[in-house]
Design an enzyme around this catalytic site. Structure first.
Site, short mmCIF file in Angstrom:
data_model
loop_
_atom_site.label_atom_id
_atom_site.label_comp_id
_atom_site.label_asym_id
_atom_site.label_seq_id
_atom_site.Cartn_x
_atom_site.Cartn_y
_atom_site.Cartn_z
N CYS A 1 0.82 -1.22 0.00
CA CYS A 1 0.00 0.00 0.00
C CYS A 1 0.85 1.26 0.00
O CYS A 1 0.32 2.36 -0.12
CB CYS A 1 -0.95 0.00 1.20
C1 LIG Z 1 0.26 -4.69 2.87
S1 LIG Z 1 1.35 -6.01 3.19
C2 LIG Z 1 0.24 -7.39 3.21
C3 LIG Z 1 -0.26 -7.73 4.57
C4 LIG Z 1 -1.10 -8.98 4.62
N1 LIG Z 1 -2.21 -8.95 3.68
C5 LIG Z 1 -1.64 -9.22 6.03
O1 LIG Z 1 -2.86 -9.27 6.19
O2 LIG Z 1 -0.83 -9.35 6.97
C6 LIG Z 1 2.13 -6.23 1.63
C7 LIG Z 1 3.18 -7.35 1.63
O3 LIG Z 1 3.57 -7.58 0.27
C8 LIG Z 1 4.92 -7.97 0.28
N2 LIG Z 1 5.40 -7.76 -1.10
C9 LIG Z 1 5.76 -6.60 -1.70
N3 LIG Z 1 6.05 -6.81 -3.01
C10 LIG Z 1 5.85 -8.12 -3.24
C11 LIG Z 1 5.96 -8.95 -4.39
N4 LIG Z 1 6.32 -8.43 -5.56
N5 LIG Z 1 5.65 -10.25 -4.29
C12 LIG Z 1 5.29 -10.79 -3.08
N6 LIG Z 1 5.17 -10.06 -1.96
C13 LIG Z 1 5.44 -8.75 -2.02
C14 LIG Z 1 5.56 -7.09 1.32
O4 LIG Z 1 6.76 -7.66 1.81
C15 LIG Z 1 4.44 -7.02 2.37
O5 LIG Z 1 4.65 -8.01 3.35
#
Ligand SMILES: C[S@@+](CC[C@H](N)C(=O)[O-])C[C@H]1O[C@@H](n2cnc3c(N)ncnc32)[C@H](O)[C@@H]1O
Length: 319
Positions: free
Chosen positions: A87
């Site tokens: 986000c």
């Molecule tokens: C907003 S958090 C998600 C939180 C999760 N939905 C929860 O309820 O705990 C976004 C996550 O996406 C991961 N992320 C960022 N880019 C990514 C990618 N290209 N592929 C996989 N994960 C990714 C980050 O490390 C982060 O942990």
């Protein structure tokens, strides 16, 4: 991927994309019948936390954009895909947000993954700014694409976790898609919110106050406040109130500022550490502040897990 390809109607296969430290997963684990097929997360630290606290979840440390879904699924039919793409490009708490063209924008990748996996239902979560700003047109375009693809009943709304029983506020955008008509989660706690005290008092009573003095500039902002409060020690706080009574839900927790929240409880000051923040988000005390501050609130996720399970049972029975 060693999975039984035969569909068992009492178990619903779930994939979580951008899983973080498992806020979404914590809520889905509160509801019987969900079986985790896979959680995808790129950050090693978050994967390690996930594996430790949710041993029932197969975790793949990988960029979601690089997953070969045909190989991973190997013919398995998936019931539900959930996910909260990063986000930061859209967050009001991030002064360096670049919006839709930010390279960290994972929303189009989430939509591509949904099209490749073709689950019966999907749910995407993100910050409200994405739906009330110049970004809305981009999101609407993707929703139209999903409708065209076959998710005829795709819609979006902003919901607050406190209306679903969470002891903290968390307004988030949810985009929910199904191929047949659906219901949205019922706001079980609207007008009867849960107090943060229920979750914080037992933890604070069991530890020493860490004496963290309030920054000088905060003191005038909380002058006149009475009793037990949670204070947001962020200068120029535009995101919410500077403090809230412990008898109300806490304000929205964040990940970017580390431990900036303080609690005044029985006249002593405490830093809000991971166990307190995790309790307010319905997560495991072993999670870290950044994982907790980025997560979907577990009460909100639980409401979705119930709603989506009901949808899947209904379409099974009417098939
Ligand atoms: C907003 S958090 C998600 C939180 C999760 N939905 C929860 O309820 O705990 C976004 C996550 O996406 C991961 N992320 C960022 N880019 C990514 C990618 N290209 N592929 C996989 N994960 C990714 C980050 O490390 C982060 O942990």
């Amino acid at each position: 991927m060693q999975q039984n390809k035969l569909k068992k109607h009492s178990r619903f296969y779930l994939i979580d994309l951008y899983a973080g430290q498992g806020g979404f997963i914590s809520g889905f684990n509160r509801v019987d019948g969900w079986e985790h097929f896979l959680a995808v997360e790129i950050t090693e630290k978050h994967c390690n936390v996930l594996r430790e606290i949710h041993p029932n979840v197969p975790v793949l440390q990988k960029d979601v954009a690089l997953v070969n879904w045909e190989e991973v699924l190997d013919g398995t039919e998936i019931d539900c895909v959930i996910g909260g793409p990063p986000c930061q490009p859209f967050s009001q708490g991030n002064n360096r947000r670049n919006g839709w063209n930010d390279p960290r924008n994972g929303v189009p990748t989430f939509v591509n993954a949904v099209k490749n996996i073709n689950p019966k239902t999907f749910l995407m979560e993100n910050v409200p700014w994405l739906w009330g700003s110049s970004q809305k047109q981009h999101v609407q375009k993707l929703i139209d694409e999903l409708i065209e693809f076959g998710y005829t009943y795709t819609d979006a709304a902003i919901l607050d976790a406190a209306d679903f029983g969470a002891p903290c506020h968390r307004r988030r955008l949810f985009i929910y898609g199904t191929k047949l008509p659906h219901e949205w989660p019922v706001k079980t706690h609207k007008g009867k919110h849960t107090s943060a005290r229920n979750y914080l008092a037992p933890l604070l009573s069991n530890r020493e106050p860490d004496g963290a003095p309030l920054p000088e500039w905060v003191k005038p902002k909380i002058k006149g406040s009475k009793g037990d409060i949670i204070v947001d020690c962020k200068q120029g706080n535009k995101m919410g109130r500077q403090y809230v009574s412990l008898d109300e839900p806490c304000f929205t927790l964040v990940s970017t500022q580390g431990i900036r929240h303080r609690i005044r409880y029985k006249g002593e000051y405490y830093r809000m550490r991971a166990p307190e923040a995790a309790a307010l988000q319905g997560m495991d005390a072993r999670c870290t502040i950044d994982g907790i501050g980025n997560a979907v609130n577990a009460w909100q996720a639980e409401a979705w897990a119930k709603t989506m399970k009901k949808y899947l049972i209904d379409i099974d029975q009417n098939a």
